[in-house]
Design a protein around this motif. Structure first.
Motif, PDB file in Angstrom:
ATOM      1  N   LEU A 114     137.796 -11.444  10.164  1.00 13.06           N
ATOM      2  CA  LEU A 114     138.134 -12.298   9.033  1.00 13.06           C
ATOM      3  C   LEU A 114     136.875 -12.778   8.321  1.00 13.06           C
ATOM      4  CD1 LEU A 114     140.757 -14.563  10.870  1.00 13.06           C
ATOM      5  CD2 LEU A 114     141.151 -12.344   9.760  1.00 13.06           C
ATOM      6  N   VAL A 115     137.017 -13.082   7.042  1.00 13.87           N
ATOM      7  CA  VAL A 115     135.938 -13.696   6.261  1.00 13.87           C
ATOM      8  C   VAL A 115     136.440 -15.039   5.756  1.00 13.87           C
ATOM      9  CG1 VAL A 115     134.406 -13.501   4.274  1.00 13.87           C
ATOM     10  CG2 VAL A 115     135.019 -11.445   5.578  1.00 13.87           C
ATOM     11  N   LYS A 116     135.812 -16.122   6.228  1.00  8.66           N
ATOM     12  CA  LYS A 116     136.190 -17.474   5.845  1.00  8.66           C
ATOM     13  C   LYS A 116     135.000 -18.152   5.181  1.00  8.66           C
ATOM     14  CE  LYS A 116     139.054 -17.938  10.029  1.00  8.66           C
ATOM     15  NZ  LYS A 116     139.305 -18.773  11.229  1.00  8.66           N
ATOM     16  N   ASP A 117     135.195 -18.581   3.941  1.00 11.13           N
ATOM     17  CA  ASP A 117     134.126 -19.270   3.204  1.00 11.13           C
ATOM     18  C   ASP A 117     132.821 -18.483   3.231  1.00 11.13           C
ATOM     19  OD1 ASP A 117     135.845 -21.445   2.626  1.00 11.13           O
ATOM     20  OD2 ASP A 117     135.437 -22.304   4.611  1.00 11.13           O
ATOM     21  N   GLY A 118     132.936 -17.166   3.104  1.00  8.23           N
ATOM     22  CA  GLY A 118     131.750 -16.314   3.030  1.00  8.23           C
ATOM     23  C   GLY A 118     131.109 -15.988   4.362  1.00  8.23           C
ATOM     24  N   VAL A 119     131.726 -16.404   5.475  1.00  9.68           N
ATOM     25  CA  VAL A 119     131.194 -16.136   6.810  1.00  9.68           C
ATOM     26  C   VAL A 119     132.146 -15.167   7.530  1.00  9.68           C
ATOM     27  CG1 VAL A 119     130.543 -17.120   9.051  1.00  9.68           C
ATOM     28  CG2 VAL A 119     130.087 -18.381   6.933  1.00  9.68           C
ATOM     29  N   TYR A 120     131.564 -14.134   8.152  1.00 15.04           N
ATOM     30  CA  TYR A 120     132.350 -13.099   8.825  1.00 15.04           C
ATOM     31  C   TYR A 120     132.547 -13.480  10.298  1.00 15.04           C
ATOM     32  CZ  TYR A 120     134.310  -8.394   9.059  1.00 15.04           C
ATOM     33  OH  TYR A 120     135.175  -7.338   9.168  1.00 15.04           O
ATOM     34  N   LYS A 129     126.873 -13.150  16.395  1.00 14.99           N
ATOM     35  CA  LYS A 129     126.884 -13.489  17.816  1.00 14.99           C
ATOM     36  C   LYS A 129     127.742 -12.511  18.621  1.00 14.99           C
ATOM     37  CE  LYS A 129     125.960 -18.416  17.155  1.00 14.99           C
ATOM     38  NZ  LYS A 129     126.383 -19.810  17.441  1.00 14.99           N
ATOM     39  N   THR A 130     128.115 -11.387  17.996  1.00 20.24           N
ATOM     40  CA  THR A 130     128.884 -10.352  18.676  1.00 20.24           C
ATOM     41  C   THR A 130     127.967  -9.170  18.991  1.00 20.24           C
ATOM     42  OG1 THR A 130     129.535  -9.131  16.683  1.00 20.24           O
ATOM     43  CG2 THR A 130     130.887 -11.049  17.309  1.00 20.24           C
ATOM     44  N   SER A 131     128.529  -8.126  19.599  1.00 20.62           N
ATOM     45  CA  SER A 131     127.743  -6.937  19.934  1.00 20.62           C
ATOM     46  C   SER A 131     127.241  -6.206  18.697  1.00 20.62           C
ATOM     47  CB  SER A 131     128.579  -5.986  20.797  1.00 20.62           C
ATOM     48  OG  SER A 131     129.798  -5.668  20.164  1.00 20.62           O
ATOM     49  N   PHE A 132     127.817  -6.492  17.527  1.00 19.32           N
ATOM     50  CA  PHE A 132     127.315  -5.861  16.295  1.00 19.32           C
ATOM     51  C   PHE A 132     125.881  -6.291  15.994  1.00 19.32           C
ATOM     52  CE2 PHE A 132     131.944  -5.575  15.488  1.00 19.32           C
ATOM     53  CZ  PHE A 132     132.040  -4.229  15.184  1.00 19.32           C
ATOM     54  N   ALA A 133     125.441  -7.390  16.569  1.00 22.50           N
ATOM     55  CA  ALA A 133     124.063  -7.842  16.359  1.00 22.50           C
ATOM     56  C   ALA A 133     123.056  -6.887  16.984  1.00 22.50           C
ATOM     57  CB  ALA A 133     123.877  -9.245  16.937  1.00 22.50           C
ATOM     58  N   PHE A 138     121.910  -0.736  12.375  1.00 25.12           N
ATOM     59  CA  PHE A 138     122.213  -1.829  11.447  1.00 25.12           C
ATOM     60  C   PHE A 138     122.446  -3.122  12.226  1.00 25.12           C
ATOM     61  CE2 PHE A 138     123.972   2.146   9.673  1.00 25.12           C
ATOM     62  CZ  PHE A 138     123.193   2.255   8.543  1.00 25.12           C
ATOM     63  N   PRO A 139     121.411  -3.653  12.856  1.00 20.92           N
ATOM     64  CA  PRO A 139     121.599  -4.916  13.588  1.00 20.92           C
ATOM     65  C   PRO A 139     121.939  -6.050  12.630  1.00 20.92           C
ATOM     66  CG  PRO A 139     119.267  -4.359  13.424  1.00 20.92           C
ATOM     67  CD  PRO A 139     120.021  -3.173  12.904  1.00 20.92           C
ATOM     68  N   LEU A 140     123.054  -6.709  12.883  1.00 25.23           N
ATOM     69  CA  LEU A 140     123.530  -7.754  11.987  1.00 25.23           C
ATOM     70  C   LEU A 140     123.070  -9.112  12.500  1.00 25.23           C
ATOM     71  CD1 LEU A 140     127.096  -6.300  11.360  1.00 25.23           C
ATOM     72  CD2 LEU A 140     125.095  -6.153   9.876  1.00 25.23           C
ATOM     73  N   LYS A 141     122.079  -9.687  11.831  1.00 31.95           N
ATOM     74  CA  LYS A 141     121.451 -10.927  12.282  1.00 31.95           C
ATOM     75  C   LYS A 141     121.988 -12.161  11.563  1.00 31.95           C
ATOM     76  CE  LYS A 141     118.962  -8.573  15.101  1.00 31.95           C
ATOM     77  NZ  LYS A 141     119.362  -8.532  16.521  1.00 31.95           N
ATOM     78  N   SER A 142     122.869 -11.961  10.596  1.00 34.30           N
ATOM     79  CA  SER A 142     123.495 -13.077   9.903  1.00 34.30           C
ATOM     80  C   SER A 142     124.984 -12.827   9.829  1.00 34.30           C
ATOM     81  CB  SER A 142     122.925 -13.235   8.489  1.00 34.30           C
ATOM     82  OG  SER A 142     123.640 -14.240   7.770  1.00 34.30           O
ATOM     83  N   SER A 143     125.753 -13.908   9.796  1.00 31.84           N
ATOM     84  CA  SER A 143     127.203 -13.793   9.657  1.00 31.84           C
ATOM     85  C   SER A 143     127.664 -14.031   8.227  1.00 31.84           C
ATOM     86  CB  SER A 143     127.901 -14.797  10.594  1.00 31.84           C
ATOM     87  OG  SER A 143     127.512 -14.599  11.932  1.00 31.84           O
ATOM     88  N   ARG A 144     126.745 -14.417   7.347  1.00 32.12           N
ATOM     89  CA  ARG A 144     127.083 -14.650   5.938  1.00 32.12           C
ATOM     90  C   ARG A 144     127.133 -13.310   5.199  1.00 32.12           C
ATOM     91  NH1 ARG A 144     123.563 -16.886   2.831  1.00 32.12           N
ATOM     92  NH2 ARG A 144     124.997 -17.988   1.458  1.00 32.12           N
ATOM     93  N   VAL A 145     128.240 -13.046   4.516  1.00 31.84           N
ATOM     94  CA  VAL A 145     128.392 -11.752   3.870  1.00 31.84           C
ATOM     95  C   VAL A 145     127.309 -11.508   2.816  1.00 31.84           C
ATOM     96  CG1 VAL A 145     130.841 -11.511   4.359  1.00 31.84           C
ATOM     97  CG2 VAL A 145     130.121 -12.725   2.296  1.00 31.84           C
ATOM     98  N   LYS A 146     126.868 -12.553   2.140  1.00 32.25           N
ATOM     99  CA  LYS A 146     125.812 -12.373   1.136  1.00 32.25           C
ATOM    100  C   LYS A 146     124.524 -11.889   1.786  1.00 32.25           C
ATOM    101  CE  LYS A 146     127.356 -15.743  -2.343  1.00 32.25           C
ATOM    102  NZ  LYS A 146     126.937 -16.904  -3.165  1.00 32.25           N
ATOM    103  N   ASP A 147     124.209 -12.413   2.971  1.00 32.52           N
ATOM    104  CA  ASP A 147     123.011 -11.974   3.679  1.00 32.52           C
ATOM    105  C   ASP A 147     123.158 -10.540   4.182  1.00 32.52           C
ATOM    106  OD1 ASP A 147     121.983 -14.518   3.315  1.00 32.52           O
ATOM    107  OD2 ASP A 147     122.624 -15.224   5.296  1.00 32.52           O
ATOM    108  N   ILE A 148     124.334 -10.216   4.699  1.00 26.38           N
ATOM    109  CA  ILE A 148     124.567  -8.868   5.237  1.00 26.38           C
ATOM    110  C   ILE A 148     124.422  -7.822   4.148  1.00 26.38           C
ATOM    111  CG2 ILE A 148     126.246  -7.350   6.350  1.00 26.38           C
ATOM    112  CD1 ILE A 148     127.507  -9.910   7.549  1.00 26.38           C
TER     113      ILE A 148
END
Length: 386
Positions: A114-120, A129-133, A138-148
């Motif tokens: 889900l995406v809530k208020d721009g946060v995934y 904070k999941t294994s996607f990090a 493509f290590p995902l270091k932010s949960s904000r969609v704008k940063d990703i």
């Protein structure tokens, strides 16, 4: 005809499975040929692992060719957690189509993404904070969609349903439920490029098509020569591995030592292919994995691993007839198809959400099944458990 550009192959297959469930005639191609008969034409662009410049050029080329076919619209299938060159590819498609804005809906409530208020969030946990990090590419270091998305945040709007859409720009829609997906789908117009995950694509189809989804009975045959390729870099499901071993499947791991040997001795891959063919000839089903035991990040690049797997599978096909081929991971599938010269496939069944059975004209009798790396395999692929 509806057209879809998918940034990896398993994403293309996933959308194809959805099309089947809505009664559409589906064709997947690796290049736009214009020669196939389909209600839903999906181009597996394999751009996720390309450089940004190469992926932009590829999307421009594909979009130009698709526009000549006059589709109803062109949907951009993205990785649901926004890995790859998402922003750059969509801007390329937007410019090529001459449209004023982009709207993407990456969330997929079916998988609790889900995406809530721009946060995934994935199952309530912020994405970073999941294994996607720990994704090696493509290590995902932010949960904000704008940063990703990696562009200037000022160029991207993160909006809730009901908020006024800007006339131009790049928009990410927040989604917390299946109902939200349907509501975003109601906003379609001819000045917007639409993209997102499989969930949003299904919500769009639901506007004009009736679901014909039904349970598909799929049973792997004990007599078939079956080859499983687990090439995804996503953490493996070791519980499934345990069950497969208990069912008598043969496991062959391409370890760090194998790749070091292969670099020094070109005959190593031929010897490996012969070993696999020998096991298949003894009516054993074979699983090929790429699990590295080192606690450090391996020096072997994901691209190197995929190319080795592609060549290995080609050599196995040259040595023995394969009746069932199961592939995990879109980039891995693309390499295998390139080596086998597979350019066109037709989905024929959906084993589970996103796990698609396909036929290939150039390989009659072959049952081909693909799965995104982060999805789970159903136990129906293990004949002894059916």
């Amino acid at each position: 005809m509806i057209a879809v550009i998918a940034d990896d192959f398993t994403g293309a297959a996933e959308v194809g499975g959805i099309g089947l469930q809505y009664g559409l005639k589906v064709l997947i191609e690796t290049e736009v040929t214009g020669s196939g008969d389909a209600d839903l034409l999906i181009i597996a662009a394999d751009t996720r692992s390309m450089s940004a410049d190469d992926s932009v050029a590829k999307i421009e080329e594909i979009t130009q060719k698709l526009l000549l076919l006059k589709p109803d619209f062109i949907y951009k299938k993205l990785d649901s957690v926004l890995r790859g060159n998402v922003y750059e590819e969509l801007i390329s498609q937007q410019k090529t189509e001459g449209k004023s804005r982009v709207l993407i809906i990456p969330a997929n409530p079916h998988f609790k993404r889900l995406v809530k208020d721009g946060v995934y969030y994935v199952d309530g946990t912020p994405l970073a904070k999941t294994s996607f990090a720990f994704d090696p590419e493509f290590p995902l270091k932010s949960s904000r969609v704008k940063d990703i998305l990696g562009s200037d945040p000022e160029l991207i709007s993160s909006l809730n349903l009901g908020e006024e859409l800007p006339d131009a720009g790049f928009i990410v829609g927040n989604v917390e439920s299946e109902k939200d997906l349907s509501s975003w789908a109601e906003l379609l117009d001819d000045q917007t490029v639409y993209g997102g995950g499989a969930g949003f694509f299904e919500a769009i189809l639901m506007k004009n098509h009736e679901s014909q989804r039904a349970d598909v009975e799929f049973n792997s045959s004990e007599e078939h020569h079956s080859l499983f390729i687990f090439g995804s870099t996503f953490p493996k499901t070791f519980e499934l591995f345990k069950k497969m071993k208990m069912a008598g499947l043969m496991f062959i791991n391409l370890s760090e030592d194998y790749f070091k040997l292969s670099d020094k001795d070109p005959s190593a891959i031929q010897e490996m292919a012969e070993n696999v063919a020998s096991w298949l000839g003894q009516e054993r089903k074979v699983v090929i994995t790429t699990i590295f035991t080192s606690s450090k990040v391996p020096a072997i690049s994901p691209d190197r691993i995929r190319k080795e797997i592609g060549l290995l599978v080609k050599k196995i096909f040259e040595l023995t007839k394969i009746q069932e081929l199961y592939i995990e991971g879109g980039a891995t599938a693309a390499q295998i198809f390139q080596k086998l010269e597979i350019t066109s496939l037709r989905p024929v069944g959906e084993l589970d959400y996103g796990i698609i059975e396909m036929e290939v004209d150039d390989y009659p009798g072959l049952c081909l099944v693909t799965k995104p790396g982060s999805y789970l395999w159903p136990e129906c692929i293990i004949p002894e458990l059916n």
